[in-house]
Design a protein around this motif. Structure first.
Motif, mmCIF file in Angstrom:
data_model
loop_
_atom_site.group_PDB
_atom_site.id
_atom_site.type_symbol
_atom_site.label_atom_id
_atom_site.label_comp_id
_atom_site.label_asym_id
_atom_site.label_seq_id
_atom_site.Cartn_x
_atom_site.Cartn_y
_atom_site.Cartn_z
ATOM 1 N N SER A 50 -27.597 -11.419 2.991
ATOM 2 C CA SER A 50 -27.218 -12.536 2.138
ATOM 3 C C SER A 50 -27.406 -14.112 1.982
ATOM 4 O O SER A 50 -27.436 -14.899 1.763
ATOM 5 C CB SER A 50 -25.579 -12.604 3.005
ATOM 6 O OG SER A 50 -25.173 -11.849 2.518
ATOM 7 N N VAL A 116 -17.485 -13.298 0.433
ATOM 8 C CA VAL A 116 -17.670 -12.032 0.554
ATOM 9 C C VAL A 116 -16.367 -12.311 -0.534
ATOM 10 O O VAL A 116 -14.956 -11.989 -0.523
ATOM 11 C CB VAL A 116 -17.477 -11.846 1.693
ATOM 12 C CG1 VAL A 116 -17.669 -9.818 1.241
ATOM 13 C CG2 VAL A 116 -18.539 -11.559 2.761
ATOM 14 N N THR A 167 -22.022 -8.851 6.023
ATOM 15 C CA THR A 167 -21.029 -9.002 4.766
ATOM 16 C C THR A 167 -19.788 -8.064 5.263
ATOM 17 O O THR A 167 -18.486 -8.041 5.114
ATOM 18 C CB THR A 167 -21.830 -8.259 3.856
ATOM 19 O OG1 THR A 167 -23.271 -9.055 3.959
ATOM 20 C CG2 THR A 167 -21.164 -8.635 2.962
ATOM 21 N N SER A 214 -21.848 -10.653 -1.635
ATOM 22 C CA SER A 214 -22.282 -12.121 -0.707
ATOM 23 C C SER A 214 -21.611 -12.611 -2.096
ATOM 24 O O SER A 214 -22.116 -11.783 -3.031
ATOM 25 C CB SER A 214 -23.658 -12.244 -0.181
ATOM 26 O OG SER A 214 -23.788 -13.553 -0.226
#
Lengths: 284, 273
Positions: A50, A116, A167, A214
């Motif tokens: 991410s 997210v 995540t 992400s």
């Protein structure tokens, strides 16, 4: 068990409060005035996927400024970021979740915030779900798209990240915990992927898919509104969009000069502007 | 000098084994061998570390690969050794040898971008990431090995056997079926065992197409999680030294034992020939 969870949340929180507002300094280093010109060396970074697009952009800008510094950005996941850094394989570890109890004791520097996003295939006619619906899809209580408003959608294919992913950690806290569920309650039928990009490619190819990535990886995907709130930088900044986490670097207590300068650069106004430009949410 | 090199190679192997056992063994003791091998659920946060579904899926993957690779590989070997004209053989044989060297990630990529969407289309939805996709990809990966060893052992059958059978009036197909194949059997069997060893140990290509879901599969079109894909998937994100981390090493021990067994059987059958 409850006290363990509390503890694991307390540690990074405390670290944040102590370190969140300060920059890297101390460690016996002298004045910063003249040393900038002489900045030279190689910085290696690995960890969260991410953080990777952001780290790459920040590194490119930093290397423009200090041509004698070379920064190598790797991937591998938050867990690898921490273990690589602790083992001295990399100077900086990238994490999208706070370090856990039992992981190496490293210093935590937030560099941006990131949402997210709950995503589906572009052919999906659903545009909005409630947090409860998303959680129930992931626990296997809802298995058909027709139950959430897409009459001809058929079975839902659930996509998930591997255990330990930052995540997934954020998804667990922002969505599953809202109805009192945990990562362990995720349906065993969920397909598992080891990176944001892997999840993105899979959901792009599958009309029946639901996934979470992400915010930097939503290209080619349809981002769902959650409880009526769109997932954008503005809603994240204002705190309306709930599934939000900090992206951070970790390093050993006394990083060398180039590493120190790079982390400070990421957290400076200039670095934060780059983060905003790349679609991340700045720290303040 | 040679002795030093040999000793060094052996030492490295030994160190790897010791490392895997050092981390894995403590996890085995903590979890309990029975819970570990026969448990059906892997939920670390609930203290459940069962790998029986992964073992079963690895077995399914290996048997599926065998079912595809045996007829295809042996058929191809017969064609190359007995039927194909010299020029065709000259072209095909180096090509199969070259295929052995292609990195598994390339096979995985091709499987992910071509095979999985195709399976999804044909099976009416879903991702196409499933056990069948992994079986097909791994079959393609082991075919060159199976073909080249089988062909070599067919060629090693003494000329007199074939000529004798032909002189007695047997047709070419009868000679192949009744004389050549039985004579070359030990070589073909060890080729298949080598291929199966590769199938059970293949991690990356399988991970990219198999879907990696934890649930027990009901058909080859379900996403599955094998021993190797489980390790590949979880190890990057896990806290080093935690029980979950060590349990993955214990999974490695199981894999090591299975592959050792396969290779020993392959070695013994080759010795017998």
């Amino acid at each position: 068990m409850a006290s363990r969870i509390k503890k694991s949340l307390m540690f990074p929180l405390a670290a944040l409060i102590i370190l969140g507002l300060t920059s890297v300094s101390g460690c016996g280093g002298g004045g910063d005035g003249g040393s900038e010109v002489a900045l030279t060396g190689t910085i290696t970074e690995s960890g969260s996927t991410s953080v990777k697009p952001l780290a790459e952009a920040l590194a490119a800008a930093f290397m423009d400024k200090y041509p004698k510094v070379k920064i190598e950005i790797g991937g591998g996941g938050s867990g690898k970021g921490i273990s690589d850094c602790a083992a001295g394989i990399s100077d900086i570890g990238a994490v999208s979740r706070p370090p856990k109890i039992g992981e190496a004791d490293l210093i935590y520097y937030p560099i941006a915030r990131d949402a997210v996003a709950i995503v589906v295939n572009e052919d999906n006619s659903v545009t909005e779900l409630t947090t409860e619906q998303v959680a129930k899809i992931y626990t296997g209580d809802i298995t058909k798209w027709s139950e959430v408003g897409w009459a001809n959608g058929g079975d839902i294919t659930v996509y998930c990240r591997e255990a330990g992913s930052g995540t997934l950690d954020c998804f667990e806290h922002g969505v599953l915990r809202e109805i009192g569920k945990k990562e362990a309650d995720i349906t065993p039928n969920a397909e598992r992927y080891d990176s944001n990009a892997g999840m993105q490619i899979a959901v792009q190819a599958d009309a029946s898919a639901i996934g979470f990535v992400s915010l930097g990886y939503v290209e080619g995907l349809k981002v769902l509104k959650l409880d009526g709130i769109e997932c954008t930088i503005e809603t994240c900044k204002s705190g309306d969009y709930p599934v939000l986490r900090r992206l951070a670097f970790v390093s050993k207590a006394c990083p060398d000069e180039p590493t120190k300068a790079f982390i400070n650069f990421c957290r400076s106004e200039e670095g934060q502007a780059i983060a905003a430009e790349k679609g991340y949410v700045p720290l303040t | 000098m040679v002795l030093v090199c040999a000793a060094l190679a052996f030492l490295v192997l030994l160190l790897i084994t010791i490392l895997i056992f050092r981390d894995g063994f403590s996890a085995l003791l903590e979890i309990g061998l029975g819970n570990f091998l026969f448990g059906t659920e892997w939920i670390p946060s609930a203290g459940k570390y069962g790998i029986s579904t992964f073992i079963l899926n690895s077995v399914f993957l290996t048997l599926g690969t065998l079912a595809l690779a045996a007829p295809l590989g042996v058929g191809c070997a017969i064609f190359l050794a007995e039927v194909a004209p010299y020029r065709v053989r000259q072209a095909v044989r180096p090509a199969t040898d070259l295929l052995v060297g292609i990195p598994s990630v390339v096979y995985g990529l091709v499987g992910m971008t071509l095979l999985c969407p195709l399976i999804a289309d044909l099976s009416g939805g879903g991702s196409g990431h499933c056990l069948l996709a992994a079986i097909i990809v791994v079959t393609i990966m082991v075919l060159p090995t199976v073909v080249s060893i089988s062909e070599d052992s067919l060629r090693a059958v003494p000329r007199e056997y074939k000529e004798g059978a032909l002189a007695l009036g047997a047709t070419h197909w009868q000679v192949i079926r009744k004389v050549m194949l039985p004579a070359a059997r030990p070589g073909i069997v060890s080729a298949l065992i080598l291929g199966m060893g590769r199938a059970i140990g293949e991690a990356l290509a399988a991970y990219m197409v198999i879907g990696n879901a934890f649930a027990m599969i009901h058909s080859p079109l379900d996403p599955a999680r094998t021993l190797t894909s489980h390790i590949v998937g979880e190890i990057p994100e896990i806290a080093v030294g935690s029980l979950q981390f060590r349990a993955l090493f214990a999974t490695g021990i199981v894999l090591l034992v299975i592959i050792l067994a396969f290779n020993s059987i392959g070695f013994i059958t080759r010795r017998r020939s």
